[in-house]
Design a protein around this motif. Structure first.
Motif, PDB file in Angstrom:
ATOM      1  N   ALA A 122       0.833  -1.210   0.000  1.00 50.49           N
ATOM      2  CA  ALA A 122       0.000   0.000   0.000  1.00 50.49           C
ATOM      3  C   ALA A 122       0.868   1.260   0.000  1.00 50.49           C
ATOM      4  CB  ALA A 122      -0.928  -0.002   1.211  1.00 50.49           C
ATOM      5  N   ILE A 123       1.991   1.235   0.704  1.00 47.87           N
ATOM      6  CA  ILE A 123       2.908   2.378   0.739  1.00 47.87           C
ATOM      7  C   ILE A 123       3.497   2.624  -0.649  1.00 47.87           C
ATOM      8  CG2 ILE A 123       5.144   3.181   1.621  1.00 47.87           C
ATOM      9  CD1 ILE A 123       4.479   1.701   4.253  1.00 47.87           C
ATOM     10  N   ILE A 124       3.933   1.555  -1.308  1.00 45.85           N
ATOM     11  CA  ILE A 124       4.510   1.676  -2.648  1.00 45.85           C
ATOM     12  C   ILE A 124       3.471   2.186  -3.636  1.00 45.85           C
ATOM     13  CG2 ILE A 124       5.458   0.354  -4.581  1.00 45.85           C
ATOM     14  CD1 ILE A 124       6.845  -1.436  -2.482  1.00 45.85           C
ATOM     15  N   ARG A 125       2.247   1.666  -3.530  1.00 41.84           N
ATOM     16  CA  ARG A 125       1.170   2.105  -4.429  1.00 41.84           C
ATOM     17  C   ARG A 125       0.860   3.581  -4.220  1.00 41.84           C
ATOM     18  NH1 ARG A 125      -1.882  -1.700  -3.380  1.00 41.84           N
ATOM     19  NH2 ARG A 125      -3.189  -0.779  -1.760  1.00 41.84           N
ATOM     20  N   TYR A 126       0.832   3.996  -2.951  1.00 38.71           N
ATOM     21  CA  TYR A 126       0.527   5.399  -2.633  1.00 38.71           C
ATOM     22  C   TYR A 126       1.585   6.340  -3.229  1.00 38.71           C
ATOM     23  CZ  TYR A 126      -0.335   9.661   0.040  1.00 38.71           C
ATOM     24  OH  TYR A 126      -0.588  10.970   0.399  1.00 38.71           O
ATOM     25  N   ARG A 127       2.868   6.000  -3.041  1.00 35.82           N
ATOM     26  CA  ARG A 127       3.915   6.907  -3.532  1.00 35.82           C
ATOM     27  C   ARG A 127       3.956   6.957  -5.056  1.00 35.82           C
ATOM     28  NH1 ARG A 127       9.017   3.155  -1.603  1.00 35.82           N
ATOM     29  NH2 ARG A 127       9.335   2.000  -3.554  1.00 35.82           N
ATOM     30  N   GLU A 128       3.606   5.848  -5.723  1.00 33.67           N
ATOM     31  CA  GLU A 128       3.572   5.846  -7.187  1.00 33.67           C
ATOM     32  C   GLU A 128       2.414   6.692  -7.706  1.00 33.67           C
ATOM     33  OE1 GLU A 128       3.432   1.750  -8.285  1.00 33.67           O
ATOM     34  OE2 GLU A 128       5.609   1.459  -8.062  1.00 33.67           O
ATOM     35  N   GLU A 129       1.281   6.637  -7.008  1.00 34.88           N
ATOM     36  CA  GLU A 129       0.099   7.382  -7.452  1.00 34.88           C
ATOM     37  C   GLU A 129       0.191   8.866  -7.132  1.00 34.88           C
ATOM     38  OE1 GLU A 129      -3.140   5.418  -5.560  1.00 34.88           O
ATOM     39  OE2 GLU A 129      -3.145   3.699  -6.956  1.00 34.88           O
ATOM     40  N   ASN A 130       0.949   9.224  -6.097  1.00 29.11           N
ATOM     41  CA  ASN A 130       1.000  10.611  -5.634  1.00 29.11           C
ATOM     42  C   ASN A 130       2.351  11.284  -5.836  1.00 29.11           C
ATOM     43  OD1 ASN A 130      -1.735  11.033  -4.037  1.00 29.11           O
ATOM     44  ND2 ASN A 130      -0.999   8.975  -3.543  1.00 29.11           N
ATOM     45  N   GLY A 131       3.256  10.627  -6.546  1.00 29.55           N
ATOM     46  CA  GLY A 131       4.545  11.240  -6.821  1.00 29.55           C
ATOM     47  C   GLY A 131       5.477  11.282  -5.637  1.00 29.55           C
ATOM     48  N   GLY A 132       5.298  10.371  -4.692  1.00 30.00           N
ATOM     49  CA  GLY A 132       6.185  10.297  -3.533  1.00 30.00           C
ATOM     50  C   GLY A 132       5.632  11.010  -2.316  1.00 30.00           C
ATOM     51  N   PHE A 133       6.268  10.764  -1.179  1.00 28.61           N
ATOM     52  CA  PHE A 133       5.870  11.397   0.080  1.00 28.61           C
ATOM     53  C   PHE A 133       6.584  12.744   0.227  1.00 28.61           C
ATOM     54  CE2 PHE A 133       5.130   6.895   0.767  1.00 28.61           C
ATOM     55  CZ  PHE A 133       3.930   6.873   1.472  1.00 28.61           C
ATOM     56  N   GLN A 134       5.845  13.738   0.712  1.00 25.77           N
ATOM     57  CA  GLN A 134       6.422  15.055   0.965  1.00 25.77           C
ATOM     58  C   GLN A 134       6.862  15.210   2.418  1.00 25.77           C
ATOM     59  OE1 GLN A 134       6.861  16.966  -1.783  1.00 25.77           O
ATOM     60  NE2 GLN A 134       5.942  15.198  -2.825  1.00 25.77           N
ATOM     61  N   SER A 135       6.339  14.369   3.291  1.00 24.51           N
ATOM     62  CA  SER A 135       6.721  14.366   4.706  1.00 24.51           C
ATOM     63  C   SER A 135       6.446  12.977   5.260  1.00 24.51           C
ATOM     64  CB  SER A 135       5.924  15.413   5.494  1.00 24.51           C
ATOM     65  OG  SER A 135       4.552  15.040   5.562  1.00 24.51           O
ATOM     66  N   ILE A 136       7.111  12.633   6.361  1.00 26.68           N
ATOM     67  CA  ILE A 136       6.878  11.304   6.933  1.00 26.68           C
ATOM     68  C   ILE A 136       5.460  11.209   7.512  1.00 26.68           C
ATOM     69  CG2 ILE A 136       9.322  10.881   7.406  1.00 26.68           C
ATOM     70  CD1 ILE A 136       8.765  11.521  10.361  1.00 26.68           C
ATOM     71  N   GLU A 137       4.893  12.348   7.946  1.00 28.62           N
ATOM     72  CA  GLU A 137       3.529  12.353   8.490  1.00 28.62           C
ATOM     73  C   GLU A 137       2.495  11.947   7.440  1.00 28.62           C
ATOM     74  OE1 GLU A 137       6.110  14.524  11.114  1.00 28.62           O
ATOM     75  OE2 GLU A 137       5.708  14.801   8.976  1.00 28.62           O
ATOM     76  N   GLU A 138       2.842  12.145   6.182  1.00 32.55           N
ATOM     77  CA  GLU A 138       1.923  11.791   5.097  1.00 32.55           C
ATOM     78  C   GLU A 138       1.680  10.284   5.050  1.00 32.55           C
ATOM     79  OE1 GLU A 138       1.553  12.509   0.240  1.00 32.55           O
ATOM     80  OE2 GLU A 138       3.185  13.443   1.375  1.00 32.55           O
ATOM     81  N   LEU A 139       2.551   9.524   5.715  1.00 32.39           N
ATOM     82  CA  LEU A 139       2.393   8.068   5.760  1.00 32.39           C
ATOM     83  C   LEU A 139       1.041   7.676   6.355  1.00 32.39           C
ATOM     84  CD1 LEU A 139       3.792   5.310   5.295  1.00 32.39           C
ATOM     85  CD2 LEU A 139       4.672   5.472   7.628  1.00 32.39           C
ATOM     86  N   MET A 140       0.493   8.512   7.250  1.00 37.56           N
ATOM     87  CA  MET A 140      -0.799   8.191   7.876  1.00 37.56           C
ATOM     88  C   MET A 140      -1.970   8.287   6.893  1.00 37.56           C
ATOM     89  SD  MET A 140      -0.461   9.847  11.722  1.00 37.56           S
ATOM     90  CE  MET A 140       0.282  11.414  11.210  1.00 37.56           C
ATOM     91  N   GLU A 141      -1.711   8.817   5.697  1.00 43.48           N
ATOM     92  CA  GLU A 141      -2.755   8.872   4.677  1.00 43.48           C
ATOM     93  C   GLU A 141      -2.847   7.572   3.883  1.00 43.48           C
ATOM     94  OE1 GLU A 141      -2.563  12.332   2.210  1.00 43.48           O
ATOM     95  OE2 GLU A 141      -2.018  13.659   3.878  1.00 43.48           O
ATOM     96  N   VAL A 142      -1.874   6.680   4.092  1.00 48.38           N
ATOM     97  CA  VAL A 142      -1.887   5.380   3.416  1.00 48.38           C
ATOM     98  C   VAL A 142      -2.922   4.481   4.081  1.00 48.38           C
ATOM     99  CG1 VAL A 142      -0.529   3.324   2.873  1.00 48.38           C
ATOM    100  CG2 VAL A 142       0.532   5.593   2.761  1.00 48.38           C
ATOM    101  N   GLU A 143      -3.664   3.769   3.261  1.00 47.11           N
ATOM    102  CA  GLU A 143      -4.713   2.877   3.768  1.00 47.11           C
ATOM    103  C   GLU A 143      -4.131   1.847   4.739  1.00 47.11           C
ATOM    104  OE1 GLU A 143      -8.115  -0.214   2.028  1.00 47.11           O
ATOM    105  OE2 GLU A 143      -6.740   0.820   0.675  1.00 47.11           O
ATOM    106  N   GLY A 144      -4.719   1.750   5.918  1.00 49.09           N
ATOM    107  CA  GLY A 144      -4.297   0.757   6.902  1.00 49.09           C
ATOM    108  C   GLY A 144      -3.240   1.236   7.879  1.00 49.09           C
TER     109      GLY A 144
END
Length: 202
Positions: free
Chosen positions: A165-187
């Protein structure tokens, strides 16, 4: 007698005019034929040039160097627009133990590119970028934007599903801009984030 002479003169004048008109008409016809032939030749040349240009475009190829954990490393010629997975297939496919998730195999290959496929062991030690190039040495933290699935699974509370899910999220959104953005990943909720926030970076 006088009338006969006038008739003869008129006939002669008429004959001369007819000859002149016929000559002009012949020249005009010849000029028309020349123009028509020139136009046809020009159109034929243009079509020939278009065909040659099209052939050049169709025959455009790229060369890539596929190495690392593939069965037949080497330089391969591929059609322009080929993807990384096609380059890997040309090199005999991935070896057992290759870190397939470390590469974005849907990415378009570029002429002169080196496509490096790391092993799972290499991926866990260093991390790799999405273009298959070794990343900088790790400082002990997992980079959310470059880590392979196996690396992400070393984080507390992150299993195979969350790593994917983390890999899918970063591919769809062009990467993470902050580590806090990780909480937007499903699960992944605040509880999980708090456990791993000191283990991750971007």
């Amino acid at each position: 007698m006088h009338r006969n002479r006038i008739k003869m003169i008129c006939f002669t004048i008429g004959l001369m005019m007819a000859v002149l008109l016929a000559g002009c008409s012949g020249k005009q016809d010849a000029r028309t034929v020349e123009l028509s032939e020139a136009k046809e030749g020009s159109v034929a040349e243009e079509k020939e040039e278009e065909t040659e240009d099209s052939a050049i475009e169709e025959n455009e190829d790229i060369y890539v160097h596929v190495c690392g954990e593939v069965n037949q490393p080497g330089v391969y010629c591929l059609p322009a627009g080929s993807r990384l997975y096609e380059a890997i297939e040309a090199a005999g496919g991935l070896k057992e133990g290759a870190a397939a998730e470390s590469l974005n195999q849907a990415q378009e290959a570029k002429d002169g590119q080196q496509i490096y496929v790391p092993s799972i062991e290499e991926s866990l030690k260093e991390g790799v970028s999405g273009e298959g190039e070794p990343a900088e040495a790790s400082d002990g933290k997992i980079n959310l934007n470059t880590a392979a699935k196996e690396q992400l699974m070393t984080l507390t509370g992150i299993g195979e599903t969350k790593a994917a899910a983390i890999i899918r999220y970063r591919e769809e959104n062009g990467g993470f801009q902050s580590i806090e953005e990780l909480m937007e990943v499903e699960g992944i909720k605040e509880g999980v984030f708090n456990k791993i926030k000191d283990q991750i970076k971007i």
